[in-house]
Design an enzyme around this catalytic site. Structure first.
Site, PDB file in Angstrom:
ATOM      1  N   ASP A  77     -55.769 -26.763  32.781  1.00 56.23           N
ATOM      2  CA  ASP A  77     -54.386 -27.037  33.176  1.00 56.23           C
ATOM      3  C   ASP A  77     -53.709 -25.723  33.564  1.00 56.23           C
ATOM      4  O   ASP A  77     -53.076 -25.056  32.744  1.00 56.23           O
ATOM      5  CB  ASP A  77     -53.638 -27.716  32.032  1.00 56.23           C
ATOM      6  N   CYS A 128     -14.691 -37.020  43.083  1.00 57.71           N
ATOM      7  CA  CYS A 128     -15.258 -36.797  41.745  1.00 57.71           C
ATOM      8  C   CYS A 128     -15.720 -35.338  41.639  1.00 57.71           C
ATOM      9  O   CYS A 128     -16.561 -34.882  42.430  1.00 57.71           O
ATOM     10  CB  CYS A 128     -16.446 -37.736  41.513  1.00 57.71           C
ATOM     11  N   CYS A 183     -21.058 -43.479  41.253  1.00 57.49           N
ATOM     12  CA  CYS A 183     -19.640 -43.157  41.309  1.00 57.49           C
ATOM     13  C   CYS A 183     -19.310 -42.963  42.789  1.00 57.49           C
ATOM     14  O   CYS A 183     -19.892 -42.092  43.442  1.00 57.49           O
ATOM     15  CB  CYS A 183     -19.340 -41.876  40.530  1.00 57.49           C
ATOM     16  N   TYR A 224     -64.706 -21.830  39.813  1.00 65.16           N
ATOM     17  CA  TYR A 224     -65.623 -22.974  39.753  1.00 65.16           C
ATOM     18  C   TYR A 224     -66.144 -23.447  41.108  1.00 65.16           C
ATOM     19  O   TYR A 224     -66.909 -24.410  41.160  1.00 65.16           O
ATOM     20  CB  TYR A 224     -64.961 -24.150  39.034  1.00 65.16           C
ATOM     21  N   CYS A 239     -17.219 -43.521  35.423  1.00 67.78           N
ATOM     22  CA  CYS A 239     -17.832 -42.206  35.614  1.00 67.78           C
ATOM     23  C   CYS A 239     -17.449 -41.293  34.452  1.00 67.78           C
ATOM     24  O   CYS A 239     -16.262 -41.201  34.103  1.00 67.78           O
ATOM     25  CB  CYS A 239     -17.356 -41.598  36.937  1.00 67.78           C
ATOM     26  N   CYS A 275     -14.953 -38.411  36.229  1.00 64.09           N
ATOM     27  CA  CYS A 275     -13.646 -38.689  36.854  1.00 64.09           C
ATOM     28  C   CYS A 275     -13.052 -40.017  36.409  1.00 64.09           C
ATOM     29  O   CYS A 275     -11.947 -40.376  36.827  1.00 64.09           O
ATOM     30  CB  CYS A 275     -13.777 -38.673  38.378  1.00 64.09           C
ATOM     31  N   LYS A 329     -58.272 -38.348  33.927  1.00 64.60           N
ATOM     32  CA  LYS A 329     -57.031 -37.870  33.294  1.00 64.60           C
ATOM     33  C   LYS A 329     -56.942 -38.415  31.869  1.00 64.60           C
ATOM     34  O   LYS A 329     -57.093 -39.618  31.651  1.00 64.60           O
ATOM     35  CB  LYS A 329     -55.809 -38.315  34.105  1.00 64.60           C
ATOM     36  N   GLU A 358     -59.073 -21.541  38.845  1.00 66.34           N
ATOM     37  CA  GLU A 358     -57.807 -21.845  38.186  1.00 66.34           C
ATOM     38  C   GLU A 358     -57.325 -20.636  37.391  1.00 66.34           C
ATOM     39  O   GLU A 358     -58.097 -20.006  36.657  1.00 66.34           O
ATOM     40  CB  GLU A 358     -58.013 -23.026  37.236  1.00 66.34           C
ATOM     41  N   LYS A 378     -61.160 -29.834  32.992  1.00 65.49           N
ATOM     42  CA  LYS A 378     -60.086 -29.676  33.978  1.00 65.49           C
ATOM     43  C   LYS A 378     -59.024 -28.764  33.365  1.00 65.49           C
ATOM     44  O   LYS A 378     -58.185 -29.199  32.571  1.00 65.49           O
ATOM     45  CB  LYS A 378     -59.499 -31.035  34.362  1.00 65.49           C
ATOM     46  N   GLU A 403     -67.123 -31.055  34.050  1.00 67.29           N
ATOM     47  CA  GLU A 403     -66.541 -29.795  33.571  1.00 67.29           C
ATOM     48  C   GLU A 403     -65.093 -30.012  33.170  1.00 67.29           C
ATOM     49  O   GLU A 403     -64.452 -30.979  33.596  1.00 67.29           O
ATOM     50  CB  GLU A 403     -66.667 -28.706  34.641  1.00 67.29           C
TER      51      GLU A 403
END
Length: 668
Positions: free
Chosen positions: A118, A429, A424, A224, A406, A409, A312, A172, A116, A114
C-alpha cells in the site's frame, strides 16, 4: 432502467468517482475507503455494460486513476503505467482463471502471487547505468518527475551494473509502520494535522518540494516489474524478479509460484491472517500469470492488463457509538451529513468522525443518535457508518429527522426533483459564498496561491470580498487589509501577484471556477476547446451543445440556465472589465489546422480505443460529437460501422477510414 435515467446515474457515478480519485491521488486526503470506491466502480461498470453507448472518455472504467501535480515537471511514460482489475472473493479469481484459459487456449501457465504494497507507484529509469528519472504513475500516460526525492531513498541505488543503455523498473514506494508512527508523533507534538495512514504519508512525502524532508522520513521501496524483459530474453515474472534483485534493487521476498487458483487462495488466506504482523501495510494480493509469452495473447483493456488482477482484502469493521449528526453546506448549497463518533481504533488510527452522505442514506439505514453503529474501513482510509446495531436500547432512541433549515443562514432547505440531496438555495448564504470563493481560487480553477479558506472567511466577514469579481479588486484595499490581524506587507504582495497571474489563465479554468452545476474540470476543458471563448459559449443553443461528446442534455441545460441568469451575465461582464482572459489558450504545440473547427463523428471498431482517436482529433481542433447530422464534416468509420455509416452516406458526409486519417495528418 430507461436510457435517460441510466445516463443521469452514470454521470452521477463518474462525477463522484473522479472526485474521490482527485482526493486520493492528488490531494493524498481520501474521504472514503477503498471498499466504498470499489463498490461504486462496480455499479458503474455494470451500468455501462448495459448501456455501452453511454460510456464517456472521463469514466474511471476507461482510464487509469491518478493525477499529475502541477508543482512537478511532467514526464511521459514510454509505456502506460496501467492499474489492475479487482477481485473480492474466490469466485472472482476463478473467473479470472477461466478468462486466462480461454485467451491462452490451454492451461500451460502458472500464477505468481505477491503482496500488494500500500504505497505509491513509481517507475525508475536508468540510462548508462545511472538513475536518470524517477516518475510517479500520474494518469498512467504522464507522471510526475520526482527524481530528486527518490534519490533520498537509501534503498534505491543511484547506479546499477547493467549492459543495457536503458533500463526501466517499476514498483512501489512505501513507508513502514514504525516510521509512520514516528512521523505522526512529531506532528502531534507540533500540533499539526496527522497523516491518515502510511500510504498518504508516503505520497505526501514523495511530493515534497524539499528533498531534505524526504531524507528524514526514511521512505522505502519494493520493485516488481522489469520493463526490458524482451531484450534480456526473460521468460517469466519470477525470472524478472531475480534480475531486479541482481541489479541490487529491493524486491519483496514473500512472492510465490502457484500452480492453480486453489494454491493462490491458500496464499491469500495465509497473508490475510498475518498482515497485521508485517512491518509495512498491504491492502491485498496481486496475482499475475507467470509466463511472459502469454501476455500478448491474453491482452489488455484500456486501463488494465488482463493477465493480472488484485485481490482486495475485505473492509475492517468495528463498533462504536454515534454521538451526533450534523450537516455542512458545500459551494453548490448541497447538504452533507456527518457523524461525530466515540473514538475507536481501526488499523492503528483513531477515528472520531465519518461521513453519512445525505438524509436518505441515514433514513434508509435507520441510523439514530446515541446508537451503537458498525464502522467499516478498508485500505486504512477515513471510515463510513455501515449500519446501526438494533440492540435492546435502540428502540428507545428517537428516530432521526433531516434538518429543515440551513445551519449557516437558516434558510429552508430544498430537494431538487430526481435527486437525493438537500440544498440551501439562498444565493446569499455565507457558507455557500465562501465555499464558492474557495473553489474559484483552487488549484484546478484559477489557481490563486495564498487565498486560503481562512483568508477568504476573513475578507468576506470584513465585506472586502462579496463575489469572485471582488478578488480582482483587493489591490485597491491594501490599507484596510494590512490592518487586519496576521496580514503583512509581504503576504499581501504575494497574494496580489498570484491574483494578477491568474488573469491570464486559459479560460477553461475560469469556466470551471464559476461553479456551474455538472461542469467539472474536464467538461470545462471540452467546452472551451470546442468553442474557444466564453463569449461564444454563451451563444450556443441546447441542441448543438448537447451533441458535443461528454456533454449531453444535463450539462447543456445546466450551462444554458446559468448563462440565462442576469446576475451571472453581469458577473462575466465585470470579469471582462477587470481584465480576466476569456479565451482558450491552446496547449498543443503539435496541432494542425486540417481538422480545426470540423465536426467529426467516430463509429465502428478501430485499431485503438475511440478515446484515443477522440483526443487526437480534439487536440487538432476538431469537435467530436455523438450523432451524424447535416453539419457533420467527417465520419471516421471502422469495421461494423452500422447505422451511422448509412446516415452519413445519405447526408453526403465525407467518410474517412483510419488509414485516411493517418494520411491526412501526415500530409499536413
Amino acid at each position: 432502467m430507461k436510457q435517460e435515467e441510466a445516463k443521469l446515474k452514470i454521470q452521477e457515478f463518474v462525477k463522484q468517482l473522479n472526485q474521490w480519485n482527485l482526493e486520493y491521488y492528488e490531494n493524498d486526503n481520501p474521504s472514503v475507503d477503498d471498499a466504498e470506491y470499489d463498490l461504486l466502480l462496480r455499479d458503474l461498470r455494470e451500468l455501462e455494460s448495459q448501456f455501452p453507448e453511454l460510456v464517456t472518455k472521463d469514466s474511471p472504467t476507461q482510464k487509469v486513476s491518478g493525477f499529475v501535480a502541477s508543482k512537478f515537471e511532467k514526464y511521459e511514460h514510454r509505456e502506460p503505467m496501467l492499474s489492475l482489475g479487482n477481485a473480492f472473493n474466490k469466485e472472482d479469481l476463478q473467473d479470472f482463471d477461466q478468462q486466462i484459459f480461454k485467451a491462452n487456449g490451454n492451461r500451460n501457465y502458472k500464477f505468481f502471487a505477491e503482496l500488494k504494497i500500500d504505497g505509491l507507484s513509481i517507475s525508475l529509469i536508468y540510462k548508462n547505468q545511472k538513475l536518470f528519472k524517477a516518475v510517479t504513475r500520474g494518469d498512467g500516460l504522464v507522471g510526475e518527475d520526482v527524481t530528486a526525492n527518490v534519490k533520498m531513498i537509501k534503498e534505491i541505488p543511484h547506479e546499477i551494473k547493467s549492459e543495457e543503455e536503458y533500463v526501466e523498473v517499476r514498483g512501489e514506494i512505501y513507508l513502514s509502520k514504525a516510521e509512520f508512527n514516528k512521523i505522526n508523533q512529531k506532528k502531534a507534538q507540533a500540533n499539526e494535522p496527522l497523516f491518515a495512514n502510511p500510504r498518504n504519508a508516503a505520497a505526501g512525502t514523495l511530493r515534497q518540494l524539499d528533498s531534505r524532508v524526504v531524507k528524514e522520513r526514511n521512505l522505502q521501496a519494493f520493485l516488481y516489474f522489469y520493463m526490458n524483459r524482451d531484450s534480456k530474453d526473460i521468460l517469466t515474472h519470477q525470472d524478472s524478479l531475480k534480475l531486479i534483485k541482481d541489479l541490487q534493487l529491493p524486491v519483496n521476498g514473500e512472492g510465490k509460484i502457484c500452480d492453480s487458483i486453489d494454491e493462490v487462495w491458500d496464499y491469500i488466506e495465509k497473508y490475510s491472517a498475518v498482515r497485521d504482523q508485517l512491518p509495512y501495510e498491504i491492502d491485498g494480493i496481486v496475482i499475475k500469470v507467470n509466463e511472459f509469452e502469454t501476455y500478448e495473447k491474453i491482452g489488455y483493456t484500456s486501463k488494465t492488463p488482463k493477465w493480472a488482477i488484485a485481490f482486495k482484502f475485505p473492509a475492517e469493521i468495528k463498533t462504536t457509538k454515534l454521538l451526533s449528526i450534523f450537516p455542512t453546506i458545500g459551494r453548490t448549497g448541497r447538504v452533507t451529513y456527518n457523524a461525530q463518533l466515540e473514538p475507536v481504533q481501526i488499523a492503528g488510527t483513531t477515528v472520531r468522525a465519518a461521513t453519512l452522505h445525505n438524509a436518505d442514506f441515514i433514513m434508509n439505514r435507520d441510523i439514530r443518535i446515541q446508537a451503537n453503529v458498525k464502522i467499516k474501513k478498508a485500505g486504512d482510509i477515513i471510515p463510513e457508518v455501515i449500519s446501526a446495531i438494533k440492540d435492546t436500547e435502540f428502540e428507545k432512541l428517537l428516530v432521526w429527522e433531516p434538518s429543515t433549515n440551513c445551519p449557516d443562514c437558516n434558510s429552508l432547505l430544498e430537494k431538487i426533483s430526481g435527486e437525493v440531496d438537500q440544498y440551501c438555495i439562498n444565493t446569499n448564504c455565507p457558507k455557500k459564498i465562501i465555499r464558492s470563493l474557495q473553489h474559484f481560487a483552487s488549484r484546478d480553477a484559477m489557481n490563486i496561491e495564498g487565498l486560503s479558506i481562512k483568508i477568504l472567511e476573513k475578507l468576506y466577514s470584513e465585506q472586502i470580498i462579496k463575489d469572485v469579481a471582488d478578488i480582482f479588486k483587493i489591490a485597491d484595499k491594501k490599507e484596510v487589509i494590512l490592518n487586519l490581524e496576521n496580514f503583512g506587507e509581504k503576504s499581501f504582495l504575494n497574494l496580489i501577484t498570484a491574483i494578477e497571474k491568474s488573469k491570464s489563465n486559459s479560460s477553461e479554468r475560469l469556466l470551471f471556477g464559476l461553479g456551474i452545476r455538472h461542469v467539472g474540470k474536464k467538461t470545462a476543458k471540452v467546452l472551451i476547446k470546442n468553442y474557444k471563448t466564453i463569449a461564444n459559449l454563451m451563444t450556443i443553443g441546447f441542441e448543438e451543445l448537447s451533441q458535443i461528446y461528454d456533454i449531453g442534455n444535463v450539462v447543456a441545460k445546466s450551462l444554458i440556465d446559468w448563462f440565462n441568469i442576469m446576475e451571472n451575465k453581469n458577473l462575466i461582464n465585470k470579469l471582462v472589465t477587470l481584465g480576466i482572459n476569456m479565451d482558450y489558450k491552446n496547449d498543443s504545440s503539435n496541432s494542425s489546422d486540417i481538422f480545426r473547427d470540423k465536426i467529426i463523428v467516430i463509429t465502428g471498431t478501430l485499431s485503438k480505443s475511440r478515446n484515443y482517436f477522440r483526443e487526437l482529433l480534439e487536440n487538432n481542433g476538431a469537435r467530436v460529437t455523438d450523432s451524424v447530422s447535416g453539419k457533420t464534416d467527417f465520419l471516421l468509420a471502422g469495421e461494423d460501422a452500422g447505422s451511422k455509416l448509412v446516415k452519413a452516406k445519405n447526408l453526403a458526409v465525407k467518410i474517412i477510414s483510419e488509414d485516411d486519417l493517418k494520411s491526412m495528418m501526415e500530409e499536413k
